[in-house]
Design an enzyme around this catalytic site. Structure first.
Site, PDB file in Angstrom:
ATOM      1  N   ASP A 209       1.235  -1.357   0.287  1.00 45.59           N
ATOM      2  CA  ASP A 209      -0.273  -0.027   0.479  1.00 45.59           C
ATOM      3  C   ASP A 209       1.052   1.429   0.076  1.00 45.59           C
ATOM      4  O   ASP A 209       2.339   1.307   0.611  1.00 45.59           O
ATOM      5  CB  ASP A 209      -0.838   0.336   1.176  1.00 45.59           C
ATOM      6  CG  ASP A 209      -1.806  -0.841   1.128  1.00 45.59           C
ATOM      7  OD1 ASP A 209      -3.113  -1.125   1.184  1.00 45.59           O
ATOM      8  OD2 ASP A 209      -0.856  -2.134   1.434  1.00 45.59           O
ATOM      9  N   ARG A 210       0.366   2.033  -0.787  1.00 44.91           N
ATOM     10  CA  ARG A 210       0.847   3.655  -0.182  1.00 44.91           C
ATOM     11  C   ARG A 210       0.753   3.720   0.785  1.00 44.91           C
ATOM     12  O   ARG A 210       1.564   4.692   1.606  1.00 44.91           O
ATOM     13  CB  ARG A 210       0.434   4.062  -1.443  1.00 44.91           C
ATOM     14  CG  ARG A 210       1.239   6.037  -0.947  1.00 44.91           C
ATOM     15  CD  ARG A 210       0.514   6.493  -1.795  1.00 44.91           C
ATOM     16  NE  ARG A 210       1.145   8.428  -2.094  1.00 44.91           N
ATOM     17  CZ  ARG A 210       1.709   9.082  -3.253  1.00 44.91           C
ATOM     18  NH1 ARG A 210       2.299   8.162  -4.401  1.00 44.91           N
ATOM     19  NH2 ARG A 210       2.465  10.125  -2.828  1.00 44.91           N
TER      20      ARG A 210
END
Length: 702
Positions: A209-210
């Site tokens: 995930d960012r």
């Protein structure tokens, strides 16, 4: 993008009330740690630094021969005291503790061959040193390399010439990457620029995930560990990135080479009147699991042109529709990009759209260039200008949407038990093959890559691998359950699998088989005819577990006073993890706790028991430094006590700090499963972005 539009409608435990909670209010509220193929959770315990990794011995004896010859050359050409001084300088340079002494002189005489032999020996034995010949030609001066020499060699040939590879036969360096609010590919691009190499030297198991703090393994092909150490020491990649756990390895970290992910998640702003629901909701998730839906991330961020619409257009050979969907305007993007999309939509002039489209939008520019060159005469060739991996993402998005819709129908029929005709994965003797099948083989990351993310989509697609890569369907034994199977109770809801449409899958032998056919007929497709003249658009299909039960699931109620307080520590702010990596419990759906921790993935060759983690005896006691979560909890307890005291004496509410409630969750999921879908089941709330934004705004107003 709303959940119902992509088939996300059912709950496994609809009768268990959920509760309101905001996730990802801070990046540190969503911590993702990779679980390696042997079942160990990856942690950062030792930050990267220069000189921490000793040269590896070569198993083939070549290293001994090279180093032995270099050593003999020095012993023959240099006086013993000068050789000792050279070794001391090299040792101090590797530890970055040279105390101002940056050079030593070796008397070698005027023989050119002798000088050459000494230069080569220094290069082979002491990569932290450089050597040069004195002006009179009678001496060699060995000097400590500057950071610029170590990190930014003039060219590729100079880099390999200046630094002899210390890993011997082990051609790869593995390290642990920790990042916050950064894309995996973006961080590795920055690291490649800092090292002066290509991003292709790095490989990893999957994109993380960012908007999270994530911990994962990365490998690099013949990147000197001291160069990684220098990057780590200088924090050259920014405060949101750390490297550590550097070691030599025989093999790279390969795409899909992970057993799953361990999540530590904080749900903030839980209303006081809903706290009572937390324990029952958490128990239901732990015992009954959640529908293994593909999350909203799978379908892009443009509700008007989601990725599964593009995949449907490709499968039905409607090339113009696919192109228009990709080029369609979307809200919230870069103004220059939006202006270019609007211009093309308004004028239908690809030349005008191409003129305005920024250079970093490579995919859109490729399509517009194809339209300028071919017009409507060869639309298939135009669509094929997009990378194959991105086109595959679109096709997989369509499969995923079909799977979600069928899963909802299956849960409607019976949410907690198998029924006649359900498909299960079995062993050779017909027993349930629990834990032996990947949850998804088409490549869905834990929190998936968005194929509508613009410039980075091509690179992102190349790494869309957390589902474990393409499953060898020929090795999967699948059969439909009979009446006797259901009566015997040998199989549970956790054994039920559903196919993603394709040419090499079996469909359920019950009402769901007809549901697949009617559902896809609405799109002009036939689940039994997924072969295509365009070979790249032919889908073989695969299988995915219907219901997943999280492994190692725990929950904890937290009170806090500061809405911006960090409630759990991460590998970014803890110098040493509180404990060494521990084996994650079985994450495969339906697998009992005693099952092997790996989720259907064999251990990687050359992967030692610890992944970037030193022995536990080297880790200081966790009680030495209070964690961020402990501090926040203490503040919350003080606020609660103050509130209670104020209530007792009748003080105004404005005179006491506000008490806030949060839930801390920890659980492990197999590769390819979406933590957001587990949170949806837990809270009985939508994971849609607009809903989370509204909850955040409401909490801020209170």
């Amino acid at each position: 993008m709303d959940e119902a539009s992509v088939g996300i409608t059912a709950f496994v435990s609809p009768g268990v009330p959920g509760f309101t909670g905001i996730f990802k209010a801070r990046c540190s509220d969503f911590v993702v740690r990779e679980v390696d193929p042997s079942g160990r959770t990856v942690q950062l315990c030792e930050p990267a630094r220069r000189g921490q990794l000793r040269p590896a011995a070569r198993s083939d004896g070549a290293g001994d021969a090279v180093n032995g010859g270099a050593r003999r050359a020095l012993e023959q050409a240099v006086a013993p005291d000068e050789l000792r001084a050279l070794e001391a300088l090299a040792s101090a340079a590797g530890a970055d503790a040279h105390d101002g002494v940056r050079r030593t002189t070796l008397s070698v005489g005027s023989d050119k061959a002798r000088r050459t032999a000494v230069h080569l020996a220094i290069r082979a034995l002491f990569p932290a040193l450089a050597s040069e010949t004195s002006e009179d030609g009678a001496s060699i001066i060995a000097v400590v390399k500057s950071d610029a020499q170590r990190l930014e060699p003039a060219n590729k040939r100079a880099r390999f010439a200046e630094q002899a590879w210390p890993g011997g036969a082990l051609k790869y360096v593995h390290f642990v990457l920790v990042k916050e609010n950064r894309d995996t590919l973006d961080v590795l691009d920055s690291l490649a620029r800092a090292l002066g190499c290509r991003p292709s030297v790095f490989s990893f198991a999957g994109i993380k995930d960012r908007r999270a703090v994530t911990v994962q393994r990365v490998s690099a092909f013949k990147v000197h560990p001291d160069r990684l150490g220098a990057i780590g020491e200088r924090s050259a990649l920014g405060v949101g990135v750390r490297l550590g756990g550097v070691r030599f390895a025989a093999d790279p970290v390969r795409c899909g080479e992970l057993a799953g992910n361990h999540f530590t998640i904080v749900l903030r702003a839980v209303p006081a009147d809903e706290v009572a629901h937390v324990h029952a909701a958490a128990a239901a998730l732990r015992e009954r699991g959640f529908v293994n839906y593909y999350g909203l991330q799978r379908f892009g961020n443009n509700p008007a042109a989601p990725t599964h619409f593009i995949g449907r257009a490709l499968l039905t050979r409607r090339w113009r529709d696919a192109i228009d969907l990709i080029l369609a305007p979307r809200a919230g993007e870069n103004p220059a990009v939006h202006a270019a999309r609007e211009a093309y939509a308004r004028t239908r002039d690809p030349a005008e759209g191409l003129r305005l489209m920024p250079a970093f939008m490579a995919r859109e520019r490729s399509l517009l260039e194809g339209l300028v060159r071919h017009g409507d005469a060869d639309l298939m060739n135009t669509i094929n200008r997009i990378s194959r991996k991105v086109r595959t993402l679109y096709l997989h998005a369509y499969q995923s949407c079909v799977w979600n819709r069928v899963a909802s129908e299956r849960i409607r029929l019976c949410p907690d038990a198998p029924i006649v005709g359900d498909l299960v994965h079995v062993t050779a003797d017909g027993r349930p093959a629990r834990g032996a099948i990947q949850p998804d083989s088409v490549g869905a990351p834990a929190e998936a890559v968005d194929a509508n993310d613009g410039a980075d989509a091509d690179a992102a697609a190349a790494a869309d691998v957390e589902g474990g890569g393409e499953l060898r369907l020929s090795a999967v034994a699948v059969r439909a359950l009979t009446h006797d199977d259901v009566e015997s109770a040998a199989f549970s809801i956790f054994d039920v699998i559903l196919p993603l449409p394709g040419t090499h899958v079996t469909y359920p032998a019950n009402a769901l088989g007809g549901f697949y056919a009617s559902l896809m007929a609405e799109d002009g497709l036939d689940p039994n005819d997924m072969d295509r003249r365009v070979r790249e658009h032919a889908l073989s299909g695969t299988y995915r577990k219907l219901v997943i039960r999280p492994g190692d699931a725990t929950h904890e109620l937290i009170t806090y006073a500061d809405p911006n307080a960090q409630l759990v520590p991460s590998d970014l702010d803890v110098p040493h993890a509180p404990q060494a990596a521990s084996a994650a419990p079985a994450a495969a759906a339906g697998a009992p706790a005693a099952d092997a921790p790996a989720v259907g993935v064999p251990p990687a060759v050359g992967v030692p028991p610890a992944v970037g983690v030193p022995p536990a005896v080297d880790v200081p006691p966790a009680v030495d430094v209070p964690s961020a979560g402990a501090k926040a909890a203490a503040a919350g307890a003080q606020a609660a006590a103050a509130s209670a005291q104020a209530a007792a004496v009748g003080a105004p509410a404005t005179d006491v700090p506000r008490v806030l409630h949060a839930v801390k969750l920890e659980f492990t999921l197999p590769a390819g499963c979406y933590a957001t879908m587990a949170l949806r089941e837990l809270c009985k709330r939508s994971t849609e972005t607009d809903v989370q934004i509204a909850l955040t705004a409401a909490a801020a107003r209170q």
